[in-house]
Motif scaffolding. Structure first.
Motif, PDB file in Angstrom:
ATOM      1  N   VAL A 165      29.307  70.453  12.333  1.00  0.00           N
ATOM      2  CA  VAL A 165      29.828  71.799  12.169  1.00  0.00           C
ATOM      3  C   VAL A 165      28.906  72.753  12.920  1.00  0.00           C
ATOM      4  N   ARG A 166      29.458  73.525  13.834  1.00  0.00           N
ATOM      5  CA  ARG A 166      28.670  74.447  14.647  1.00  0.00           C
ATOM      6  C   ARG A 166      28.595  75.796  13.935  1.00  0.00           C
ATOM      7  N   VAL A 167      27.370  76.278  13.711  1.00  0.00           N
ATOM      8  CA  VAL A 167      27.142  77.440  12.852  1.00  0.00           C
ATOM      9  C   VAL A 167      26.363  78.524  13.583  1.00  0.00           C
ATOM     10  N   VAL A 168      26.769  79.775  13.372  1.00  0.00           N
ATOM     11  CA  VAL A 168      25.979  80.943  13.762  1.00  0.00           C
ATOM     12  C   VAL A 168      25.441  81.580  12.487  1.00  0.00           C
ATOM     13  N   LEU A 169      24.146  81.890  12.472  1.00  0.00           N
ATOM     14  CA  LEU A 169      23.505  82.534  11.325  1.00  0.00           C
ATOM     15  C   LEU A 169      23.382  84.026  11.602  1.00  0.00           C
ATOM     16  N   ALA A 170      23.925  84.852  10.726  1.00  0.00           N
ATOM     17  CA  ALA A 170      23.862  86.303  10.907  1.00  0.00           C
ATOM     18  C   ALA A 170      23.180  86.927   9.692  1.00  0.00           C
ATOM     19  N   ASP A 171      21.955  87.385   9.896  1.00  0.00           N
ATOM     20  CA  ASP A 171      21.177  88.015   8.826  1.00  0.00           C
ATOM     21  C   ASP A 171      20.102  88.862   9.490  1.00  0.00           C
ATOM     22  N   ASP A 172      19.860  90.053   8.944  1.00  0.00           N
ATOM     23  CA  ASP A 172      18.877  90.925   9.590  1.00  0.00           C
ATOM     24  C   ASP A 172      17.443  90.564   9.238  1.00  0.00           C
ATOM     25  N   GLN A 173      17.249  89.592   8.359  1.00  0.00           N
ATOM     26  CA  GLN A 173      15.901  89.163   7.998  1.00  0.00           C
ATOM     27  C   GLN A 173      15.558  87.867   8.737  1.00  0.00           C
ATOM     28  N   PRO A 174      14.615  87.933   9.683  1.00  0.00           N
ATOM     29  CA  PRO A 174      14.258  86.733  10.449  1.00  0.00           C
ATOM     30  C   PRO A 174      13.814  85.569   9.581  1.00  0.00           C
ATOM     31  N   LEU A 175      13.127  85.864   8.473  1.00  0.00           N
ATOM     32  CA  LEU A 175      12.661  84.775   7.609  1.00  0.00           C
ATOM     33  C   LEU A 175      13.827  84.039   6.961  1.00  0.00           C
ATOM     34  N   VAL A 176      14.859  84.776   6.590  1.00  0.00           N
ATOM     35  CA  VAL A 176      16.041  84.140   6.008  1.00  0.00           C
ATOM     36  C   VAL A 176      16.704  83.227   7.043  1.00  0.00           C
TER      37      VAL A 176
END
Length: 221
Positions: free
Chosen positions: A4-15
């Motif tokens: 499964v190809r995933v893009v991660l979208a979160d404004d916290q780099p650590l997350v």
């Protein structure tokens, strides 16, 4: 099996880093991009064509709800799994109206988050159990005239479909329903698809509401 190809979208780099490391150890999930804003998430979704965007709600500029809406304007676009710290009703309904296929909170077990990625990638809906319970409680608190009548939901469904509807109402995913009823996931999907048609339900959330209205599940007290 294709990952499964995933893009991660979160404004916290650590997350993002934590999720990336988690998914790197999972052979059937591949992180193909990261975004720190909603606008970046939309751009990446259009450029790299992932299967799933794991989307935070609160991000600078364009938030996750608007980003989800724009991604879902493309019928062949990615599915969206909202993963957020905030499970306020406003965010839940906003994300679902925008077309999100799932809504989870970040304090869920990591294995549940990974499982949710696969559920949403397969086209199924998934809502955190705590959010499902609150949805039911909200509808329980509505004045009786505001609820659609239940008879349409009672007629025409089989005993097995009623069992599946009950478990959907409890917030179980298809794999969990399959394990509970000792049937295959494909069979569960077929039952859910027939429930959508027979009950004129647009999505899994509406099935939850109908299950409550039929008395198959009850709000927690």
């Amino acid at each position: 099996m294709t990952a499964v190809r995933v893009v991660l979208a979160d404004d916290q780099p650590l997350v993002r880093a934590g999720l990336r490391v988690l998914m790197a150890d999972t052979p059937d999930i591949e992180v193909v991009g990261e975004a720190g804003t909603g606008a970046e998430a939309v751009r990446l979704a259009r450029e790299v064509r992932p299967d799933v965007v794991v989307m935070d709600i609160r991000m600078p500029g364009m938030d996750g709800i608007e980003a989800t809406r724009l991604i879902k304007e493309d019928p062949a676009g990615a599915r969206v799994l909202v993963l957020t710290t905030f499970d306020d009703d406003e965010y839940v309904y906003g994300a679902l109206r925008a077309g999100a296929g799932g809504f989870l909170v970040k304090d869920m077990a990591l294995e549940d988050i990974l499982a949710a990625v696969h559920v949403v990638a397969a086209g199924d809906g998934l809502i955190a159990p705590s959010v499902t319970r609150r949805l039911i409680e909200e509808f329980a608190a509505r004045p009786e005239p505001a609820r659609p009548s239940a008879p349409r939901a009672v007629e025409g469904i089989t005993g097995r479909e009623r069992e599946v509807l009950t478990l959907v109402g409890r917030g179980l995913a298809n794999a969990e329903i399959a394990a509970e009823l000792v049937i295959t996931v494909a069979t569960v999907k077929a039952h859910v698809a027939r429930l959508f048609t027979k009950l004129d339900a647009r999505d899994r959330v509406q099935l939850v509401i109908i299950a409550y209205e039929m008395g198959l599940v009850a709000p927690s007290r």
